[in-house]
Design a protein around this motif. Structure first.
Motif, PDB file in Angstrom:
ATOM      1  N   SER A  29      26.336  46.214  52.611  1.00 21.24           N
ATOM      2  CA  SER A  29      26.804  44.886  53.164  1.00 21.24           C
ATOM      3  C   SER A  29      25.537  44.128  53.105  1.00 21.24           C
ATOM      4  N   LEU A  41      34.700  46.741  56.084  1.00 22.00           N
ATOM      5  CA  LEU A  41      33.572  47.024  56.552  1.00 22.00           C
ATOM      6  C   LEU A  41      33.638  47.608  57.989  1.00 22.00           C
ATOM      7  N   ARG A  44      27.316  48.734  59.804  1.00 22.02           N
ATOM      8  CA  ARG A  44      26.252  48.233  58.905  1.00 22.02           C
ATOM      9  C   ARG A  44      25.066  48.279  59.573  1.00 22.02           C
TER      10      ARG A  44
END
Length: 124
Positions: A29, A41, A44
């Motif tokens: 990402s 997602l 991250r």
């Protein structure tokens, strides 16, 4: 005692904890390592290489930031988002595991939650 288990975690530790959860997979990402839940997602690593972005509702986010503001925080960018920032070098693995499981529960689809009802549930 292994100090790595108590504090000073890395993205590899995040991967180990997250990939143990159902339907989590590696991804990227914004050009950084990430983990996705069925393509969405989930977690991250920020560009600094040591800050993790995790889903969290406002109550959980406020709780963690009050408990340990040196480890848990947000920036102006994240004020309007349901995310918590975690400094990996400062977090304990037990806290990170709870935060990751709770984040998983926050974004998992209903059918997946029904198949795994105890993941991310508050512990007695």
């Amino acid at each position: 005692m292994n100090a790595k288990k108590s504090a000073g975690l890395s993205f590899e530790d995040v991967r180990r904890l997250a990939l143990a959860l159902p339907s989590v997979e590696d991804g990227t990402s914004y050009g950084t390592p990430a983990l996705k839940l069925r393509g969405k997602l989930f977690l991250r690593l920020r560009e600094d290489g040591e800050t993790l972005v995790v889903p969290a509702d406002n109550a959980a986010r406020e709780y963690w930031m009050q408990v340990n503001p040196e480890t848990f925080f947000i920036t102006d960018h994240y004020v309007g988002y349901d995310r918590l920032l975690v400094r990996l070098p400062a977090v304990r693995e037990t806290a990170l595991k709870v935060i990751i499981e709770t984040g998983w529960r926050r974004i998992a689809p209903a059918k997946l939650l029904a198949q795994h009802p105890t993941i991310g549930e508050p512990r007695p």
